[in-house]
Design a protein around this motif. Sequence first.
Motif, mmCIF file in Angstrom:
data_model
loop_
_atom_site.group_PDB
_atom_site.id
_atom_site.type_symbol
_atom_site.label_atom_id
_atom_site.label_comp_id
_atom_site.label_asym_id
_atom_site.label_seq_id
_atom_site.Cartn_x
_atom_site.Cartn_y
_atom_site.Cartn_z
ATOM 1 N N GLU A 46 0.834 -1.211 0.000
ATOM 2 C CA GLU A 46 0.000 0.000 0.000
ATOM 3 C C GLU A 46 0.863 1.253 0.000
ATOM 4 O OE1 GLU A 46 -3.675 2.050 0.031
ATOM 5 O OE2 GLU A 46 -3.226 -0.047 -0.352
ATOM 6 N N ARG A 49 2.257 1.780 -3.472
ATOM 7 C CA ARG A 49 1.211 2.283 -4.372
ATOM 8 C C ARG A 49 0.961 3.762 -4.133
ATOM 9 N NH1 ARG A 49 -3.943 3.544 -4.327
ATOM 10 N NH2 ARG A 49 -4.270 2.951 -2.168
ATOM 11 N N SER A 52 3.787 5.882 -5.518
ATOM 12 C CA SER A 52 3.719 6.051 -6.980
ATOM 13 C C SER A 52 2.621 7.045 -7.359
ATOM 14 C CB SER A 52 3.494 4.710 -7.667
ATOM 15 O OG SER A 52 2.213 4.201 -7.359
ATOM 16 N N GLU A 53 1.480 7.043 -6.667
ATOM 17 C CA GLU A 53 0.419 8.019 -6.937
ATOM 18 C C GLU A 53 0.862 9.437 -6.591
ATOM 19 O OE1 GLU A 53 -3.301 7.052 -5.159
ATOM 20 O OE2 GLU A 53 -3.453 5.124 -6.188
#
Length: 179
Positions: A46, A49, A52-53
């Motif tokens: 998580e 992720r 990266s966002e």
Amino acid sequence: MRIAINLATRTIYDSRLVSRLCMVAVVLLAVLLAWNFLRFARNLGEMRRLDSEISAADKRLRSAPPGISEQEHAAIKQGVSFFNEIINRKTYGWLAFLERLENVTPDGVTLSLLSPDKRDDIIKIEGLARNFRALENFLEMLEDSGAFHDVLLLSHKNEEFWEQARGVRFSISCKVNRQ
């Protein structure tokens, strides 16, 4: 007769019970270790992720926004001013204005026309008065109320409607204090 007394000098533990309890504790700890490991792996995924966002959002923010043309800008500005005008019209308290006008209108004066000019906050008032003294009283009450200022008598004319009915037709302009 059977005697069930232990005459040994030391206490003897049931080793099978102790080993079973230790085995249950080891299994329970192994399950907790596996559960914590899975939770750690899920949280790590998580975090990757989300990182990266965040980096993708930073790239979008750093890139130059697309420009808009002058015509689009003028059209947007015109639309905004149109909707702001509608909002200003809706926010004006007409009931409060009419109540203030009713409070300053004396007996013997009848109003027949209210014509507002929104740009200058000027109201044109036309009506009939029983006599010129009632009209003077109306003008004084408008000035003294504090809700109206720059009261100006534009015109007045004595009229005879029938044999016993006479009056003064008048036209007034005044500015309204927005409260």
